[in-house]
Design a protein around this motif. Sequence first.
Motif, PDB file in Angstrom:
ATOM      1  N   SER A   3       0.908  -1.018  -0.012  1.00 36.48           N
ATOM      2  CA  SER A   3       0.077  -0.037  -0.080  1.00 36.48           C
ATOM      3  C   SER A   3       0.949   1.290   0.008  1.00 36.48           C
ATOM      4  O   SER A   3       1.860   1.376   0.774  1.00 36.48           O
ATOM      5  CB  SER A   3      -0.958  -0.031   1.393  1.00 36.48           C
ATOM      6  OG  SER A   3      -1.776  -0.935   1.149  1.00 36.48           O
ATOM      7  N   TYR A   4       0.555   2.149  -0.818  1.00 32.81           N
ATOM      8  CA  TYR A   4       1.299   3.523  -0.773  1.00 32.81           C
ATOM      9  C   TYR A   4       0.321   4.590  -0.960  1.00 32.81           C
ATOM     10  O   TYR A   4      -0.775   4.592  -1.125  1.00 32.81           O
ATOM     11  CB  TYR A   4       1.806   3.660  -2.375  1.00 32.81           C
ATOM     12  CG  TYR A   4       3.042   2.578  -2.480  1.00 32.81           C
ATOM     13  CD1 TYR A   4       4.315   2.641  -1.997  1.00 32.81           C
ATOM     14  CD2 TYR A   4       2.816   1.347  -3.068  1.00 32.81           C
ATOM     15  CE1 TYR A   4       5.279   1.880  -2.112  1.00 32.81           C
ATOM     16  CE2 TYR A   4       3.744   0.219  -3.246  1.00 32.81           C
ATOM     17  CZ  TYR A   4       4.976   0.394  -2.716  1.00 32.81           C
ATOM     18  OH  TYR A   4       5.924  -0.372  -2.877  1.00 32.81           O
ATOM     19  N   GLU A   5       0.856   5.977  -0.497  1.00 32.59           N
ATOM     20  CA  GLU A   5       0.006   7.217  -0.555  1.00 32.59           C
ATOM     21  C   GLU A   5       1.058   8.064  -1.546  1.00 32.59           C
ATOM     22  O   GLU A   5       2.221   7.944  -1.538  1.00 32.59           O
ATOM     23  CB  GLU A   5       0.017   7.902   0.711  1.00 32.59           C
ATOM     24  CG  GLU A   5      -1.068   7.585   1.507  1.00 32.59           C
ATOM     25  CD  GLU A   5      -0.988   8.345   2.802  1.00 32.59           C
ATOM     26  OE1 GLU A   5      -2.047   8.257   3.530  1.00 32.59           O
ATOM     27  OE2 GLU A   5      -0.103   8.952   3.053  1.00 32.59           O
ATOM     28  N   LEU A   6       0.371   8.747  -2.363  1.00 35.89           N
ATOM     29  CA  LEU A   6       0.909   9.584  -3.320  1.00 35.89           C
ATOM     30  C   LEU A   6       0.163  10.952  -2.970  1.00 35.89           C
ATOM     31  O   LEU A   6      -1.185  11.222  -3.056  1.00 35.89           O
ATOM     32  CB  LEU A   6       0.757   9.370  -4.608  1.00 35.89           C
ATOM     33  CG  LEU A   6       0.827  10.545  -5.923  1.00 35.89           C
ATOM     34  CD1 LEU A   6       2.123  10.812  -5.743  1.00 35.89           C
ATOM     35  CD2 LEU A   6       0.392  10.193  -7.223  1.00 35.89           C
ATOM     36  N   LEU A   7       0.872  11.957  -2.576  1.00 34.81           N
ATOM     37  CA  LEU A   7       0.439  13.460  -2.372  1.00 34.81           C
ATOM     38  C   LEU A   7       1.100  14.288  -3.424  1.00 34.81           C
ATOM     39  O   LEU A   7       2.222  14.238  -3.528  1.00 34.81           O
ATOM     40  CB  LEU A   7       0.741  14.137  -1.217  1.00 34.81           C
ATOM     41  CG  LEU A   7       0.100  15.321  -0.656  1.00 34.81           C
ATOM     42  CD1 LEU A   7      -1.274  15.420  -0.749  1.00 34.81           C
ATOM     43  CD2 LEU A   7       0.911  15.903   0.622  1.00 34.81           C
TER      44      LEU A   7
END
Length: 96
Positions: A3-7
């Motif tokens: 799982s990743y987050e891109l901002l």
Amino acid sequence: MRSYELLYIVKPTLDEEAREAILNSIKEILTSSNGEVGEVNVWGSRKLAYPIQKFNDGVYTLVNFKAEVDVPKELDRRIKINEDIIRHIIVAQDQK
């Protein structure tokens, strides 16, 4: 898959259509790499802590996704090419 987050922050001068096109291109990169796009939060226009490319504001978008470990590197490369994105960060989520 992890799982990743891109901002990412886009220029405040872009219209809604251009911002949507950027989001769709990011989703296309992820889905073409067998990734899964999760929740997408558009935070809207916010003041930057310091000027970036002579802009004092930016439009923030947060994208949660799942992908293989090599996908964030390719996503990072493609985002750097896009001149409308002034800042971005990709963070791996903790696995529980």
